[in-house]
Design a protein around this motif. Structure first.
Motif, PDB file in Angstrom:
ATOM      1  N   ARG A 191      29.281 -37.678  -7.740  1.00 13.72           N
ATOM      2  CA  ARG A 191      28.478 -36.606  -8.240  1.00 13.72           C
ATOM      3  C   ARG A 191      27.192 -36.572  -7.976  1.00 13.72           C
ATOM      4  O   ARG A 191      26.477 -35.387  -7.877  1.00 13.72           O
ATOM      5  N   ALA A 194      27.929 -34.790  -2.462  1.00 14.99           N
ATOM      6  CA  ALA A 194      28.684 -33.764  -2.661  1.00 14.99           C
ATOM      7  C   ALA A 194      30.203 -33.819  -2.547  1.00 14.99           C
ATOM      8  O   ALA A 194      31.122 -33.314  -2.693  1.00 14.99           O
ATOM      9  N   LEU A 195      30.596 -35.447  -2.528  1.00 15.87           N
ATOM     10  CA  LEU A 195      31.837 -35.790  -2.430  1.00 15.87           C
ATOM     11  C   LEU A 195      32.838 -35.429  -3.345  1.00 15.87           C
ATOM     12  O   LEU A 195      33.731 -34.840  -3.089  1.00 15.87           O
ATOM     13  N   THR A 197      32.500 -32.677  -5.199  1.00 15.01           N
ATOM     14  CA  THR A 197      32.975 -31.046  -5.165  1.00 15.01           C
ATOM     15  C   THR A 197      33.881 -31.002  -3.949  1.00 15.01           C
ATOM     16  O   THR A 197      34.871 -30.063  -4.112  1.00 15.01           O
ATOM     17  N   LEU A 198      33.624 -31.777  -3.031  1.00 14.89           N
ATOM     18  CA  LEU A 198      34.510 -31.501  -1.740  1.00 14.89           C
ATOM     19  C   LEU A 198      35.880 -31.991  -1.785  1.00 14.89           C
ATOM     20  O   LEU A 198      36.849 -31.383  -1.801  1.00 14.89           O
ATOM     21  N   GLU A 200      37.363 -31.991  -4.933  1.00 15.08           N
ATOM     22  CA  GLU A 200      38.101 -31.003  -5.661  1.00 15.08           C
ATOM     23  C   GLU A 200      38.437 -29.669  -4.924  1.00 15.08           C
ATOM     24  O   GLU A 200      39.394 -29.161  -5.056  1.00 15.08           O
ATOM     25  N   ALA A 201      37.508 -29.366  -3.876  1.00 17.97           N
ATOM     26  CA  ALA A 201      37.878 -28.101  -3.134  1.00 17.97           C
ATOM     27  C   ALA A 201      38.958 -28.520  -2.314  1.00 17.97           C
ATOM     28  O   ALA A 201      40.033 -27.570  -2.258  1.00 17.97           O
ATOM     29  N   ILE A 204      42.134 -28.383  -4.843  1.00 17.31           N
ATOM     30  CA  ILE A 204      42.327 -26.909  -5.366  1.00 17.31           C
ATOM     31  C   ILE A 204      42.954 -25.805  -4.327  1.00 17.31           C
ATOM     32  O   ILE A 204      43.937 -25.532  -4.533  1.00 17.31           O
ATOM     33  N   ASN A 205      42.243 -26.103  -3.200  1.00  9.62           N
ATOM     34  CA  ASN A 205      42.637 -25.109  -2.177  1.00  9.62           C
ATOM     35  C   ASN A 205      42.362 -25.733  -0.854  1.00  9.62           C
ATOM     36  O   ASN A 205      41.621 -25.433   0.004  1.00  9.62           O
ATOM     37  N   VAL A 207      43.791 -25.202   2.172  1.00  9.41           N
ATOM     38  CA  VAL A 207      43.750 -24.232   3.601  1.00  9.41           C
ATOM     39  C   VAL A 207      42.254 -23.601   3.423  1.00  9.41           C
ATOM     40  O   VAL A 207      41.812 -23.369   4.368  1.00  9.41           O
ATOM     41  N   ALA A 208      41.869 -23.068   2.448  1.00  7.64           N
ATOM     42  CA  ALA A 208      40.489 -22.413   2.359  1.00  7.64           C
ATOM     43  C   ALA A 208      39.414 -23.577   2.695  1.00  7.64           C
ATOM     44  O   ALA A 208      38.415 -23.117   3.309  1.00  7.64           O
ATOM     45  N   SER A 209      39.659 -24.619   2.173  1.00 12.91           N
ATOM     46  CA  SER A 209      38.570 -25.842   2.553  1.00 12.91           C
ATOM     47  C   SER A 209      38.476 -26.049   3.813  1.00 12.91           C
ATOM     48  O   SER A 209      37.503 -26.084   4.524  1.00 12.91           O
ATOM     49  N   ARG A 210      39.599 -26.033   4.477  1.00 11.72           N
ATOM     50  CA  ARG A 210      39.725 -26.298   6.119  1.00 11.72           C
ATOM     51  C   ARG A 210      38.957 -25.275   6.798  1.00 11.72           C
ATOM     52  O   ARG A 210      38.175 -25.221   7.587  1.00 11.72           O
ATOM     53  N   LEU A 214      35.500 -27.784   5.961  1.00 11.03           N
ATOM     54  CA  LEU A 214      35.486 -29.089   5.478  1.00 11.03           C
ATOM     55  C   LEU A 214      36.330 -29.996   6.322  1.00 11.03           C
ATOM     56  O   LEU A 214      37.300 -29.714   6.858  1.00 11.03           O
ATOM     57  N   ARG A 273      40.219 -30.408 -10.431  1.00 10.93           N
ATOM     58  CA  ARG A 273      39.116 -30.875 -11.220  1.00 10.93           C
ATOM     59  C   ARG A 273      39.641 -32.053 -11.685  1.00 10.93           C
ATOM     60  O   ARG A 273      40.708 -32.270 -12.150  1.00 10.93           O
TER      61      ARG A 273
ATOM     62  N   LYS B 351      44.395 -16.890  -0.655  1.00  6.95           N
ATOM     63  CA  LYS B 351      44.903 -18.302  -0.286  1.00  6.95           C
ATOM     64  C   LYS B 351      43.979 -18.853   0.635  1.00  6.95           C
ATOM     65  O   LYS B 351      43.856 -20.058   1.009  1.00  6.95           O
ATOM     66  N   GLU B 352      43.229 -18.101   1.387  1.00 11.87           N
ATOM     67  CA  GLU B 352      41.968 -18.692   2.636  1.00 11.87           C
ATOM     68  C   GLU B 352      40.748 -18.754   2.242  1.00 11.87           C
ATOM     69  O   GLU B 352      40.092 -19.026   3.264  1.00 11.87           O
ATOM     70  N   GLY B 353      40.494 -18.281   1.100  1.00 10.31           N
ATOM     71  CA  GLY B 353      38.911 -18.004   0.875  1.00 10.31           C
ATOM     72  C   GLY B 353      38.567 -18.967  -0.360  1.00 10.31           C
ATOM     73  O   GLY B 353      37.536 -19.752  -0.228  1.00 10.31           O
ATOM     74  N   ILE B 355      37.973 -21.097  -3.627  1.00  9.46           N
ATOM     75  CA  ILE B 355      38.442 -22.261  -4.390  1.00  9.46           C
ATOM     76  C   ILE B 355      38.413 -21.998  -5.739  1.00  9.46           C
ATOM     77  O   ILE B 355      37.261 -22.168  -6.502  1.00  9.46           O
ATOM     78  N   LEU B 358      36.518 -23.688  -8.738  1.00 15.46           N
ATOM     79  CA  LEU B 358      35.292 -24.193  -9.066  1.00 15.46           C
ATOM     80  C   LEU B 358      34.342 -22.675  -8.950  1.00 15.46           C
ATOM     81  O   LEU B 358      34.754 -21.768  -9.306  1.00 15.46           O
ATOM     82  N   ALA B 370      29.624 -28.389   3.655  1.00 16.57           N
ATOM     83  CA  ALA B 370      30.738 -28.847   4.470  1.00 16.57           C
ATOM     84  C   ALA B 370      29.901 -29.093   5.736  1.00 16.57           C
ATOM     85  O   ALA B 370      30.146 -30.482   6.684  1.00 16.57           O
ATOM     86  N   TRP B 374      29.398 -34.524   3.273  1.00 13.75           N
ATOM     87  CA  TRP B 374      29.407 -35.026   1.973  1.00 13.75           C
ATOM     88  C   TRP B 374      28.420 -35.839   1.313  1.00 13.75           C
ATOM     89  O   TRP B 374      27.895 -35.804   0.303  1.00 13.75           O
ATOM     90  N   ARG B 377      24.120 -34.169  -0.340  1.00  7.85           N
ATOM     91  CA  ARG B 377      24.148 -33.095  -0.840  1.00  7.85           C
ATOM     92  C   ARG B 377      23.020 -32.145  -0.918  1.00  7.85           C
ATOM     93  O   ARG B 377      21.800 -32.494  -0.811  1.00  7.85           O
TER      94      ARG B 377
END
Lengths: 347, 508
Positions: A191, A194-195, A197-198, A200-201, A204-205, A207-210, A214, A273, B351-353, B355, B358, B370, B374, B377
């Protein structure tokens, strides 16, 4: 009050409190703590001490699950860590010295790092599904542990080593302090950086994270390594507590308890989360249940069913659908006429 | 018309989410055999109203009657049982099932208790034929088809149930002109057979072409119900955004901008030589100079997105080379592209944008975080400043950094995703369909923004299915056809028809 009830930790905490109260009703001295020879004693302390390995493992498991993963190999890591450290102590020229104990701990941690790196490699780099990737060591890991112990139960005599699982510091059992330290460390690390949040990102998604840049591979590696190191510490605690390494039974099914603790605590198996505090509460619920079984004198053949009932109840209380049903049952009780006006204000 | 009972009548509907009142006392009537357009900006409550009607959201207050019967939907299945069928903006089918399974999912013909696969096949063929989709193999995987075809298959699914009410939420946003004409044919066919059709689209021309009546919403409130032929485009727009006509005129001309012409011989920020990827695109040469907007025009599926993905490292190129500021660079991953100051807004927001779980804040600073890694922060105060700055600059609503991004409307989500990249100060911004499914107001804002960014020296690769939009913002236009670049046009005085001719005719 209603907003408190809506908090994600509300039901786990209520369940834990109810269990503790139940015990208190049957054994009036249940919640009492007493000081003896400078050590704190009491059922609460026992629950925390006995639950320490599960909590540790569940903390690591929480982060793994947050990334949409799962780590089934933790039970095997417990066995490997205990086996490696005890085998080292037993074979060392000075089996009783503190230096030996320290090296043994280091060996266990390195073993944990290695296993975690392997799991992370399979999941993040090769792209194996986490449940399959960690199943590899869940089964093979116990084999490795048996190889290390030569199929025997290795007993050791080393005061330093024994302190990890059975010792006291500042009036509290060392295992509780270790677990608390890991909790603070994990919470702080995720907390304050940023670990969290990352993680969780990614959960959660992915593909979007990549596409947001990230390095999810690194993040997935980190959580599997963290999980395995937590399991290694739990292995040290368990073997130190009985001053022996049992490759067959140490940490058996502990992965199930850990996953259960995470879920009861309110972190979804779908990833995303997470809550470390919830996980700790979840682990306490599981451990308190075990204690309750003894307190209430529940016959052993009913024990598992009793446990199942409590777990089902807590899980149902957390399911949105079940909560809605629950609310509908309760709804007629409130005065319908005045309520809408209040809701307007709340909006 | 008043003596006829509406198929659907919604009265005084209100729905609230934490922090947002999505619908406030909205009424809506839909009659048999009409195409009714639901109009409004993003966040006006169109999607929410549809979701109330389809049982995705439960209404807080109000009544819904279907065929004179009072209904209260608490699940999509109940709404479907009442004869209401929906095709959503983002295709809501199962990509890993076959076309026929998707069309008949849950309603498969049965024989002696088990699924009659021959019946499934023949029924699916019938429905596909009705929509002139004979070329689609019912046994193929849904994911093997383009989004456009998937959309038509989603409509086929609704046709199959012979629904009384068909809701089309942005059905044309992924379709090219030919496919739109085909879809409209189907819509008219269904309307004439007595189906009540609710049509939501941001394409005004399409709304005027297909709809008989329209209902306008603004900020979760009802503005009014009109006959399409009685309402001019300008007055419709002013009703949608609630501004006077002068303000609109300003919006209209704002995006026009003096074209920057890159001087001959200057080093482009990015230059590609024959890049390609097996099964994707081949032999693409592009160059983008600082401060230049390069538009990619071409039909849907021509390979525009694929090119963008190669430049961003989302897919690895297996041929050709990329030069950045004159130096040859390998771009193996999005991470590598970002490190070279390239940013990419995908066409697929969901799908690709996003999260989704959050907050707006976390989503907005994600790319920046990113890049920092990490361990470092971004301090909370810096985050708050950045987020506040961009919420104001891009007019993101609700202006609440802690709102979960999944609760925002499409246009506002898109703005957050744009902001995610803008905070990283990229030198090349790749925008793939940045205005898809977005209302005129937000669309103009985004186009203006592109102009401003280019004026400040940023290179922009602008991809859009709307030729007018590409023409409005680009300095040069590369025309992509059949997965290759077929022409490059300097945008001085060309009109949409010229570009169309190039797309139709091949090389210029």
């Amino acid at each position: 009050m209603t907003s408190l009830l809506k908090h994600r930790l509300a039901w786990p905490v209520i369940a834990l409190a109810a269990l503790l109260l139940l015990n208190q009703l049957f054994r009036p001295d249940f919640l009492a703590l007493r000081m003896q020879d400078g050590h704190l004693y009491g059922s609460l302390i026992d629950i925390m001490r006995n639950g320490a390995p599960t909590i540790l493992i569940a903390l690591g498991m929480t982060l793994v699950i947050a990334t949409r993963g799962i780590d089934l190999s933790v039970g095997a890591v417990v066995a490997i860590a205990g086996a490696a450290s005890c085998a080292y102590i037993a074979a060392s020229p000075e089996p009783g010295s503190p230096a030996t104990a320290l090296t043994a701990v280091l060996i266990a941690v390195v073993a944990g790092l290695a296993v975690g790196a392997w799991n992370g490699f399979l999941v993040a780099t090769i792209g194996v599904q986490p449940i399959i990737a960690t199943l590899v060591l869940m089964t093979a890991g116990r084999g490795i542990a048996q190889l290390i112990t030569g199929g025997q139960i290795i007993s050791v005599t080393n005061d330093g080593y024994k302190a990890i699982g059975a010792g006291y510091l500042f009036t509290l059992p060392v295992s509780i302090l270790i677990t608390a330290a890991v909790f603070v460390l994990a919470a702080g690390l995720t907390r304050r950086t940023a670990l969290g949040t990352l993680i969780e990102a990614v959960g959660i998604n992915p593909v979007a994270s990549r596409l947001a840049g990230l390095r999810s591979r690194n993040i997935v590696w980190i959580v599997y390594v963290f999980s395995a190191v937590c399991a290694a510490f739990a292995g040290l605690m368990i073997s130190s507590n009985v001053t022996a390494a049992d490759a067959n039974n140490a940490g058996l099914y502990i992965e199930m308890d850990a996953i259960l603790a995470v879920v009861i605590g309110g972190t979804s198996l779908a990833g995303g989360r997470y809550t470390l505090t919830g996980t700790v509460v979840g682990a306490f619920i599981i451990q308190t249940l075990t204690t309750t079984v003894y307190t209430l004198g529940i016959p052993p053949e009913v024990t598992l069913v009793f446990k199942a009932l409590v777990v089902i109840t807590v899980c149902l209380l957390q399911a949105p659908k079940a909560r809605k049903l629950f609310a509908r049952v309760k709804a007629p009780a409130r005065p319908a006429a005045t309520e809408p006006a209040k809701e307007e204000v709340a909006l | 018309m008043n003596e006829i009972v509406p198929v659907v009548e919604m009265t005084d509907i209100s729905i609230g989410f934490p922090g947002v009142k999505a619908l406030d006392g909205v009424g809506f009537r839909l009659y048999q055999g009409e195409v009714h357009a639901l109009m409004g900006e993003n966040g006006a409550g169109k999607s929410t109203l549809i979701k109330a009607l389809t049982g995705v959201y439960t209404i807080d207050s109000g009544t819904i009657t279907v065929l004179g019967e009072n209904k209260r939907f608490s699940a999509p299945a109940e709404s479907q049982a009442a004869g209401i069928s929906t095709v959503y903006q983002e295709v809501n089918l199962c990509p890993n099932l076959t076309v026929e399974e998707n069309i008949l999912l849950g309603r498969e013909p049965r024989r002696r208790g088990s699924i009659d696969w021959k019946g499934v096949r023949s029924r699916a063929r019938e429905v596909l034929a009705e929509l002139h989709l004979e070329h689609v193999d019912p046994g193929s995987l849904l994911s093997s088809h383009s989004i456009a075809v998937q959309q038509l298959i989603a409509i086929a699914r609704s046709v199959e149930v012979s629904a009384k009410v068909l809701i089309l939420d942005e059905p044309t946003s992924s379709l090219d002109a030919g496919e739109v004409a085909q879809l409209f044919g189907v819509i008219r066919q269904l309307r004439d057979s007595g189906v009540a059709i609710l049509f939501v689209s941001h394409f005004l021309e399409q709304v005027y072409e297909i709809s008989d009546r329209m209902t306008v919403l603004r900020n979760g409130k009802l503005v009014g119900e009109y006959l399409t032929r009685d309402l001019s485009r300008m007055s419709l727009i002013s009703k949608m955004i609630g501004k006077e006509l002068e303000a609109l005129a300003e919006l209209d001309e704002a995006p026009a901008r003096t074209r920057t012409r890159s001087e001959e011989g200057s080093t482009p920020f990015l230059e590609t030589e024959g890049i390609g990827r097996k099964g994707s695109v081949a032999n693409v040469d592009l160059s983008i100079h600082p401060g230049e907007v390069l538009g990619l025009a071409g039909l849907l599926g021509a390979g525009r997105t694929e090119i963008a993905r190669l430049l961003f490292g989302a897919d690895k190129a297996d041929a050709g080379l990329i030069r950045i500021k004159g130096n040859e660079r390998k771009i193996r991953s999005p991470r590598a592209a970002i490190d070279r100051r390239i940013a990419f807004c995908s066409e697929d927001r969901k799908k690709e944008g996003l999260i989704g779980d959050l907050s707006v804040r976390d989503n907005l600073v994600l790319a920046m975080q990113a890049s920092k890694g990490w361990a470092r922060r971004i301090p909370r105060r810096t985050q708050d400043e950045l987020v506040a700055e961009y919420i104001e600059a891009l007019d993101i609503r609700p202006a609440n950094p802690d709102a979960l991004i999944k609760n925002l409307s499409g246009g506002n989500q898109q703005k957050v995703l744009l902001a995610r990249w803008l905070v990283t100060h990229p030198e090349l911004l790749i925008l793939d369909e940045p205005t898809r499914g977005i209302d005129i107001g937000a669309k103009t804002q985004i186009q203006k923004l592109v102009n401003r960014l280019a004026a400040e020296g940023m290179s922009v690769l602008f991809i859009s299915s709307e030729l007018e939009e590409v023409l409005r913002v680009s300095d040069r236009i590369a025309v992509i056809k059949d997965r290759e670049k077929v022409a490059e046009i300097n945008n001085d005085g060309v009109c949409a028809e010229d570009v169309m001719a190039v797309i139709a005719g091949g090389t210029q």
